[in-house]
Design an enzyme around this catalytic site. Sequence first.
Site, PDB file in Angstrom:
ATOM      1  N   HIS A 179       0.831  -1.203   0.000  1.00 49.14           N
ATOM      2  CA  HIS A 179       0.000   0.000   0.000  1.00 49.14           C
ATOM      3  C   HIS A 179       0.867   1.254   0.000  1.00 49.14           C
ATOM      4  CE1 HIS A 179      -3.129  -2.910   1.459  1.00 49.14           C
ATOM      5  NE2 HIS A 179      -3.830  -2.230   0.584  1.00 49.14           N
ATOM      6  N   HIS A 183       1.425   1.459  -5.853  1.00 49.73           N
ATOM      7  CA  HIS A 183       0.106   0.812  -5.942  1.00 49.73           C
ATOM      8  C   HIS A 183      -0.939   1.815  -6.395  1.00 49.73           C
ATOM      9  CE1 HIS A 183      -3.591  -1.276  -4.902  1.00 49.73           C
ATOM     10  NE2 HIS A 183      -3.863  -0.359  -3.983  1.00 49.73           N
ATOM     11  N   HIS A 219      -7.118   6.583  -3.206  1.00 51.05           N
ATOM     12  CA  HIS A 219      -7.998   5.628  -2.525  1.00 51.05           C
ATOM     13  C   HIS A 219      -7.350   4.953  -1.323  1.00 51.05           C
ATOM     14  CE1 HIS A 219      -5.686   2.575  -4.662  1.00 51.05           C
ATOM     15  NE2 HIS A 219      -6.265   1.653  -3.913  1.00 51.05           N
ATOM     16  N   ASP A 220      -6.015   4.919  -1.246  1.00 48.57           N
ATOM     17  CA  ASP A 220      -5.323   4.282  -0.115  1.00 48.57           C
ATOM     18  C   ASP A 220      -4.357   5.243   0.574  1.00 48.57           C
ATOM     19  OD1 ASP A 220      -6.334   1.715   0.275  1.00 48.57           O
ATOM     20  OD2 ASP A 220      -5.137   0.857  -1.348  1.00 48.57           O
ATOM     21  N   ASP A 329      -8.632  -1.774  -8.155  1.00 52.28           N
ATOM     22  CA  ASP A 329      -7.971  -1.980  -6.870  1.00 52.28           C
ATOM     23  C   ASP A 329      -7.498  -3.424  -6.686  1.00 52.28           C
ATOM     24  OD1 ASP A 329      -7.006  -1.212  -4.384  1.00 52.28           O
ATOM     25  OD2 ASP A 329      -8.908  -1.616  -3.363  1.00 52.28           O
TER      26      ASP A 329
END
Length: 458
Positions: A179, A183, A219-220, A329
């Site tokens: 993460h 990524h 998103h992360d 994802d």
Amino acid sequence: MSCLTVERCGAVAFKRSEQNAIQVRMLADGRLNTGHAGVLLVERRGSYPLIDLRILKTSAQQGEVESGTRRKVKRLLSFQRYCHASRLLRRLVPHTPGSLHLLDDDYLGQAAHMLSKVGTWNFDIFLFDRLTNGNSLVTLLCHLFNVYGLIHHFQLDMVKLHRFLGMVQEDYHSQNPYHNAVHAADVTQAMYCYLKEPKLAEQLSPLDVFLGLMAAAAHDVDHPGVNQPFLIKTRHHLASLYQNTSVLESHHWRSTVGMLRESGLLSHLPADMSQDMEQQLGSLILATDISRQNEFLLTFREHLDNQDLDLQLASHRHFILQIALKCADVCNPCRVWELSRQWSERVCEEFYRQGDLERKFDLEISPLCNQQADSVPAIQIGFISYIVEPLFEEWHRFTEPSPLSQTMMGHLHKNKDRWSRLRYAHTPSDTQTHPSAEEPEPEGGGGGGGGGEGEDIP
């Protein structure tokens, strides 16, 4: 009451004393900022420390503050170097009259050549990250914003845009094996491929594209490298803040809103428009919560069975963007073998690190996090069987199917077969250390790893 409404009031749905305690801890760590008029409490780097300091009685807080200061200085110097080096920010005329180029002569060479093929499914994000000196996310998003004309459409300030993208990239933690910003760049590149799908491309508005790319990139953000159950059982302040529900995804969203406001990227837009964009970003990012997989999968399947998806409707387009982001994802098993294998090893390494941390502090080891019991092939076979295959089978139906979807499904099946052979060809210890060691090449294209048919499908 929704989570965003609670945050706008500066509180969460628990007692005032608990709220004040959390705010005091966040202020002490330098993680509490206010948005417009102090309405929204936004978080930056709020995922650290990994374990609540009160539980394990450690004294690492000072180190965290110093680390945060170093990151701020690093970001400032990086931005200054960009301003110094970029011909664009030195106000030279763009190559094409009337166009806004964020990527100029500074990005010529192999990285620029790769960007010309950014819409192909065998795009090597690891190589691209090396060629951009670790700036794959910023470089990729600048390029895609230019490709879609989003800078002109939304009248974005280019300095603010680069500042925001730099903040997002910097707030990913490079020490995470999986993460991290690479990524995020990989998911963004996959999202771009999905936005180009013929079934979808002609229906998307500039706002849809903007939200899709932004959600993929952020998103992360600020992911701590551990999962939600870990945060809950260590009584992390984020678990309390979000009441043990979509903890990480809520934090990723709220951090993104904080960076949008800190950078002022959308400050020139009407307040109702920027707030709506923040809400929609939240809806997309929250959809990546793996615990909601069946909820979205069943709804998607029902729409396809009933043939009632109408992409003229903004709500239906938003739902498909949610599905597309979920696919992006978890698309690693759909990549060519050499890329897919690297991602598999990285995510398992992150799992194992969590397991080692749990073992160190006498916590119950989470599922899939025990390196002695959970091999990489076994984890990947389960992940493909229960998460990836069901989702991509429905995406395959949605695209009717497209050449890209056929390519992805081909890689997925080959990769699953390859992991199955690896699972039974090696002992658990061998598999964990060298999951592809001495594994014979399958006939006809290397198990989706290289030279397979259709890997250049756009």
